[in-house]
Structure formats: structure tokens, C-alpha cells
Design an enzyme around this catalytic site. Structure first.
Site, PDB file in Angstrom:
ATOM      1  N   GLY A  61       0.802  -1.218   0.000  1.00  0.00           N
ATOM      2  CA  GLY A  61       0.000   0.000   0.000  1.00  0.00           C
ATOM      3  C   GLY A  61       0.840   1.275   0.000  1.00  0.00           C
ATOM      4  O   GLY A  61       2.065   1.238   0.168  1.00  0.00           O
ATOM      5  N   HIS A  62       0.151   2.404  -0.115  1.00  0.00           N
ATOM      6  CA  HIS A  62       0.859   3.683  -0.230  1.00  0.00           C
ATOM      7  C   HIS A  62       1.626   4.019   1.049  1.00  0.00           C
ATOM      8  O   HIS A  62       1.185   3.772   2.145  1.00  0.00           O
ATOM      9  CB  HIS A  62      -0.059   4.822  -0.638  1.00  0.00           C
ATOM     10  CG  HIS A  62      -1.270   5.052   0.190  1.00  0.00           C
ATOM     11  ND1 HIS A  62      -2.106   6.119  -0.029  1.00  0.00           N
ATOM     12  CD2 HIS A  62      -1.793   4.375   1.220  1.00  0.00           C
ATOM     13  CE1 HIS A  62      -3.090   6.072   0.842  1.00  0.00           C
ATOM     14  NE2 HIS A  62      -2.931   5.025   1.601  1.00  0.00           N
TER      15      HIS A  62
END
Lengths: 351, 351, 351
Positions: C240-241
Site C-alpha cells: 500500500g501507499h
């Protein structure tokens, strides 16, 4: 859209079974609830019996046992209504044949062999020494690297990727975004970094294998990764290097199989099931969805590890005790021993 | 890079709220810890209050309640600082408009409709009878098969794939590698092999649906698979055939939803949550990450099944007892009965 | 096919170690069971010792300790037979160098920098201002958007996608279908719908990072998502970011890591392990396959949560009790107290 109409007698002439009632014309298959008079529907599970009465279907496919209850309806009577429904659906939607020809934007290396009967879509790439069988459909953006062999009537959907040195049997179908033959995850630790083990095997897919979208089958480290004929694999399934999957096995979406694991034939693997590596699963084994398969299974049967859904509040109350199960077991043992001391006579009487 | 400068008063004029302190110029949004004097930051969670004092941000977005504690700072005061921060970020990074034009390597079938306002990238393929709305951006390598309908300002990122017969609403955005409309996993067992059930439905995505990278939404068997407007789906999410996802629902990465399951509107589905097929989830239900959803949920609420992390040693000690929970429960019951026999009077007094 | 023959003395001259027996010529590496006299095999785990006697391998790589047991065989004796095997395998299958040249169907924007030493395959797209290092191999259908920087000898396999503004170190390898730099999943709730938070960071991959097929690394919301040098990531891994993955960490297939989580260096993450967001994992932590990592780990060690496989029947009997663990714990406590009342003297004696 296929606008072909088949009467019940024509369907039966094609697929077997017995028709009853009027020989109505049918334009499509539909579920009982959605069907209109030009549709045929089916009753596979007796618990939906009441839906037959309510359905506007022009005809219904039923088992001999159910047929007697629907004497007023137009019926096709067969032993396996669900399979028959599938075959009728295929009658209305035949497998699309290749539209022979190579799109001008496709790139085919000069040493590749592509029969004139193949359909090669826009922006396809086919590498050197790759050999395609008759009637393959390689759709837009799909890539087949060098030194592959594809049987006849293979279908690669858009943007599917076949790495070099893979072998696909007849009528194999690979959906969009799937990657066959990427390197297996083989690493040796070199003291302060990881040394990659070259993955020099390939992938062999048997006849009639189908693979869903965004799935991956890694190439073997030295020998091939193998999927047996007739096996059907859903979307987003990961099969590690040197796995052997048997024949006519079904693997639902999001399952993951670690390297060198062998799965038998006629197995049914539920969605999101995960397998450790280097184990063997017997033929005809069923694995429940979400199950972690941590050791070999020698006895066919139905296996599971998925835990029951709870509200977050229940879960918060219970989950913490999972960490203390060993203590709980120990305490129960102590309580039994203490009780035993208190009532020696009573216990002896019971044993 | 957008080098536009906005003063606090300009931001407030655009987005509402109240500014305090100096009307400084702002060049970008940044978290409190990374911000410099030309950045605006935000305080959404009071537990990071101390970071405001330490931050070099030129201005901070705060709630009315927090505002009084930061009288020395340049502030924008709003009810929902997190949402406001998102809007300010969008001010600095507006949605990229289509750069109208068709790349010379793109292939558009003659029967497709592509308005002049669309941006069609390199190696894109658009199939016959497909209709695009105004201002779509179809980026490099994306494929839209025949007979699709795309609303205006749809964005398909590189190598996304839309199979034939799918319908995308206005402003739908699909990230790289996602596959919309691959065949659902429908099979009937034919005694010694699997017969594929033709998947003749499509996929319908409502307005403002966003789908992350490498996700899959399968086409329906007969009717469509449907995702309601405003629903946001993360990466690597698998949605099986004939699912219905409501409106404004959020599904985090790695979740998997089996066929024919209905999920309501305004649900929040955690990462790696897995759903069996043919169930219904009420509107406004929250499912924790990693949860196996094994039955329908009629009461909105927060549900979970994820078990607590342990060291491998603790785990080895405890996990084995999961296989003996039934025996443990039985033993506890026996102990209770034995104790009951030993102290009948005591128990009666308590009941 | 590499048909190069190396004698044992040539291999030792190249890679170190000591050879014994005859200086035979070797054409390939193979496992003990499959090897023929022109193959070299290896014994890494003493439990396969008996396979050495049965093997037809022309030579075997063994540890000094094992060497004395195989005096009749041709050997290479080294401290780490598995690592040495990997290096011999690489000797027979050297990393493929770029075949310099740009395929005529590739599209390279005029402002991109592509050294003449690079191999740019069919239907590749390289965006504006992107800079490639020497000797990169960008294979068929891969897309690199604008404003990226790729180090020398980067390999992108077919249909891999790099979004704009990403940075890849030297010798990074990305397999087919992987997507680097898609938008992170950042949303703010706006009362009746979700407002997307612009994802303006990028992705930075260190030198020698390898990423398998169909994996995703999202771009950061404001700062970059970072993967440290030497880290190896398998297929279908979701990062994920704003995650930070350390150096020389290994992440097996189907793992998912939620946004803003930090994983240390030299960690080993098992397949299908799932991490919540905003946590930190210490260097040299091992996470078992299928584990849900729900909180930070400060002590390196081996962690797990995966529950044991059972037959469906056992599972049905036991799983239901997981929902009542709290009640079971309470009852055990009550039983202890009741017993305590019955035998006060006994208990005092024991404490």
C-alpha cells in the site's frame, strides 16, 4: 447476440433427454425468476421448486423425479438438469471460432509458426521459434515469448502473457492479465544478500485447461511446473514453481499454492485456500474456502480451517483467549485431578 | 508538478471555512512532520496535537475545537479537517483532463464511436460497436473489446482490460492491469470432466466507481455483475460473477467476493476479507481485515474473525488446542456436573 | 539452451571450492533424482543423503562434513552447497544481456532518454522526460509513463506497468503484469460519498529489487512508497501507499501490506501474510505464511497465527467453540473458585 431459436424437440435432438408439453421455441437460457416465455430455465435444487410455479419460463429442465410435479409445464426431463442447462446455454452461445487473420499491428517474429487459421489481434507479440496450432485466438495485447508451443484452438485473452519455453495443450484458454511462466521465487542467502536461482524450467498446461484473469503459474526451477488436462483455475490464483496439479481439478479464485506442492486429480479447492510448499494432496480431496493447508493430505475427504464470523464485540471478547488455549487446557486438567482427589470412590465407580 | 500558489484567503474563497493569522501563500499539502513554510498541513486526530507545535507548516487545517489551542499559528478552521485537506490537495493536483487526440499506434475499429475530446494512448485497442463518452482517457496498452459503453471522462490506466459487452458510468477510473468482464467461474460436472457454463452476462459499473490495479470483476453468467455508483475498490480485489455491490461502498485490497453475493451500500470491507457466494450483507456493515464472511449479515455492525498475532512458540503451544475445543467444552461441562454433585446445597442457593 | 560445458576444475576456478574425484565435464544443474552423468547436483539438507548414492549425477556439491561419506563420487566441496548450486546454475544460465535496439512498433516520447544499449521490445511505451540507464530491457507491451528514472540494466517483463514519477534503481527486475505506482487507496468521507485524496507521491525501488508477476506497489499520498535495495518480492504481493520496506527483505506470494506500514531489513514474510496499516516490524523478523499481523513487532523473532488444518467434520465440531472461548475461560475460573471453596486447606498447603 445469438438470435437463433431452438424448439424443445430440436434441443432434445441435439443434446438428448425427453421433452413434454408443447414444442415451444426457445431463444435463450435464463434463471427461473428472470425467464420470459421464450426462455428455458432449470430446476437443479429441489429447494427452489416453488420458483417453478411462479416462473414465466417457456420451458423448464427438470429431473425425472421433479417432472411429475409440473405436469402443466413444458419440460425437458433429464438426469442432471444443471449439466443439461450448461449444454443448452452452450447451444445458444457456441464457442467463438477464430476469425482467421493477422492484425497489421501484430508482431510475429520470422521464426515463429502461425497457421493461417489463427486469429492474431492488435498489438499481439509472438516470439521466435514459437509454434501455434490451428485456429488459435490470440487477442489484443497478448504476448507469447519465444520457444513456446501452443496446441490448436488455444485462446489468449487481452494482455495475457506467456513467457518463453512454455507448452499449452489443445483448447487451453487463458484470461486477461494472467502470466504463465514468470520466474519461480528461488533464492539462496549469500550472507548479506539474496542470490537468485535461475529458473530454467518451463510450464506445461494440459489440454482443456482454463485459467482466469490475473492468475500466475510460475516456471519451474529446473523441471517444469505442470497443470493436468481438464483442470479449471479461476482468477487471481498463484501457483508456485514446480507444482504439479492433477487432471480435472478445480481451483477457485484467490487460492495460492506454494512451490513443489502436488495436488491430485478431481480435487476441489475453495477460494483463498493457501497451501505450503512441498506437500501432496490426494486425488478427490475437497478443501474449504480460506483454508490453510499446512501438511500433506493422504486421505481424500473434506478439509477446512476457516473460523466463524462474529461481531467485532464478540470477536474482541473471544479472540484474546486463542492466545491462552494451552493454559485453558492445562487448567482443565488440574481441575479434573483436583476433583479426582475429592471423589476417589465416585470416579472409580465410573471407570 | 503544479507550481500554483494559493493564499489562505483564496483557498477559503474556493472551498469554504475560515482562515486565521497571516494570509500566507501555500504551494502544496504535506504532513505536519514534513511540511515547510510554503506548505499547508492538517490536524485530523487530536492525538497528533503535539506535532502541530513542532511543525514548520505555513498553515494548518484544524477543527474549531482545536483552533483555540493554536492561536499563534496560521489556520484554516473547518468542521472536518481531513476532508478539507483532501479538497485542498485536489486544488493543487486537479484531475488531469484528457489531452484530446488518438495516438497513431492506437487501433479503433471502424464501428466504434470515439468523440474527438477523448485521449487515446499508444497501442490502445477499441473494439467494434464500442461507444465512448466525451473526454475519456484510455492510456497506453489498454484494451476495450467490442460492444462496450463508457460514460464521459472515464479513465483506463495502462494495460487495463475491459471485455466485450460491459457498461461503465461517468468518471469511472480503472487502474493498470485490472480486468473487467472476464468469464465467471461457472462449471457443471459431467461425470469425468468439467463442462463450462457460457458466461453471457456483462458488467455494469455505476458513475464514479474507481477500481485499483490488478483487480477483477467477472461478467455475469446470464445477468450482469453490478457495482453501484460511488463505490471505491482497491487493488487486487476479486469480484465473482453476478455479485451486486451497492453504492458508496469501500473495498480494501486483496478482498475476494464469491459469485452471486450481494453487498449493501455504504459498507466498509477490510483488506483480504473473503466472502462465500450467494449471501447478502446489509447496508452500512463494516467487515474487519482478513475476515472470512461465511453467512449473510442482516444487522449492520462491525464483524471480524481475524485471530491475534503470536510468536511462533506461543502459536505452536496454543494452535494445537483449536483442534480440541469441542473436547475442552465437553470436559468443562463434566467438571461442572461433578462439582454440582459434590455441592448440591450451595448450587441451589445460588439459583 | 546454453550448451556450454564446464569441467569441475573450471567451475572451481570460477566460483571457488575444492573438487575431488574425476574432472568431469558438466552441461547443467539438476536435482539428485533427475540428474544424468553430464549434470551436477547438490546435497544441501543431510536428510536427502540417501539420494546421493542413488543419483546418476556426474558430480555432487556437498559440505565438508558430508564429503567424507561420498569418497567414491566426483564432488565439489564447499561450505554452503545450496548457494554454490545457485551460482553454478547461474554459470550455465547467465543473466540475459540486452539485445540493443528499439523495435519499430515501440513508442518513445521525444523527451525521453533511452541509451542505445537498451533493448526496447514490441509495443512498448515510454513517456516524456523518462530516463533509462544503460542496458535496460523493456520487453513487449511494457509501459513506463512520464517522468520516471530507471537505473542501468533494469528489466521490465511483458505488460509490466510503471506509472509516472517512479524511480527504479540499478538492475531492478519487474515481472509481467505488475503495476508500480498506481494510486494509493486514500479517501475522505464527505457525508454521502467518498472524496478521493490525490496521490502525489511516487515509488522508489532500490538497487537489485525484484518483483514477481501481477504484484502492485502503490504510489505514496504525498511522500514516496519505498522498497530498499536487495529486497525480493514474489507474485501477487500488494504494498500500500507510503509503506517502507527495508533492505534484503523477502516477501512471498499473495502477501498484502496496508498503507504506511514499515517493515525492516532482512525480514522473511511468508506467503499470504497480511499486515494492517501504520505498524512497524523490526529488522530480521520472520512472519509465518497466512499470518495476520495486527500490531507492531519490536522484538525480532518468528511470529504466526495460522490455524491447523482439520477434516471438515472435526472443524465443524471445534470451530463453533471459537465463538465461546470467553465463556469457557469464565467457566474454568468459576470451577476453580468452587473447588477452592470445597478444599480450602488443601490449597493453602500448596501455595
Amino acid at each position: 447476440m445469438n438470435q437463433q431459436i431452438y424448439t424443445l424437440s430440436q434441443i432434445v435432438a441435439e443434446l438428448g433427454g425427453e421433452w413434454r408439453g408443447e414444442d415451444v421455441g426457445i431463444a435463450a437460457v435464463q434463471p427461473l425468476a428472470d425467464a420470459t416465455p421464450d426462455h428455458i430455465s432449470f430446476l437443479a435444487n429441489p429447494k427452489y421448486k416453488s420458483e417453478v410455479a411462479a416462473s414465466h419460463a417457456g420451458a423448464v429442465i427438470v429431473s425425472p423425479k421433479a417432472a411429475d410435479e409440473f405436469t402443466g409445464r413444458n419440460l425437458i426431463v433429464v438426469q442432471d438438469p444443471y449439466l443439461y442447462f450448461a449444454k443448452v446455454a452452450r447451444l445458444f452461445s457456441p464457442v467463438e471460432p477464430a476469425v482467421a487473420g493477422v492484425h497489421p499491428t501484430a508482431v510475429i517474429e520470422p521464426t515463429a509458426t502461425v497457421p493461417a487459421s489463427c486469429e492474431i489481434g492488435a498489438h499481439v507479440y509472438i516470439g521466435g521459434n514459437t509454434v501455434l496450432g490451428e485456429g488459435c485466438r490470440i487477442l489484443a495485447g497478448a504476448v507469447v515469448e519465444h520457444d513456446c508451443v501452443l496446441g490448436s484452438r488455444v485462446v489468449l485473452h487481452p494482455n495475457a502473457v506467456i513467457y518463453h519455453g512454455c507448452t499449452l495443450g489443445e483448447r487451453v484458454e487463458i484470461h486477461g492479465g494472467s502470466v504463465i511462466g514468470a520466474d519461480g521465487f528461488g533464492l539462496a542467502f549469500a550472507g548479506d544478500s539474496w542470490f537468485k536461482i535461475p529458473q530454467t524450467g518451463g510450464v506445461t498446461l494440459g489440454d482443456d485447461v482454463e485459467i482466469g484473469a490475473n492468475s500466475m503459474i510460475d516456471r519451474g526451477a529446473m523441471a517444469d511446473t505442470v497443470v493436468g488436462r481438464g483442470t479449471k483455475i479461476d482468477n487471481q490464483v498463484q501457483i508456485g514453481h514446480n507444482c504439479h496439479i492433477g487432471e480435472h481439478t478445480v481451483i477457485a479464485a484467490c487460492a495460492g499454492i506454494s512451490g513443489s506442492t502436488k495436488i491430485g486429480s478431481y480435487c476441489i479447492i475453495g477460494g483463498a485456500a493457501m497451501f505450503v510448499g512441498h506437500i501432496e494432496i490426494a486425488d478427490k480431496t475437497t478443501i474449504g474456502g480460506g483454508t490453510a493447508v499446512t501438511h500433506s493430505i493422504k486421505e481424500p475427504g473434506h478439509y477446512a480451517t476457516c473460523y466463524p464470523l462474529q461481531t467485532h464485540k464478540e470477536w474482541a471478547r473471544n479472540a484474546v483467549h486463542v492466545r491462552h488455549l494451552s493454559d485453558m487446557a492445562k487448567k482443565i486438567k488440574q481441575l479434573e485431578q483436583q476433583l479426582d482427589t475429592l471423589q476417589p470412590q465416585h470416579n472409580k465407580d465410573n471407570t
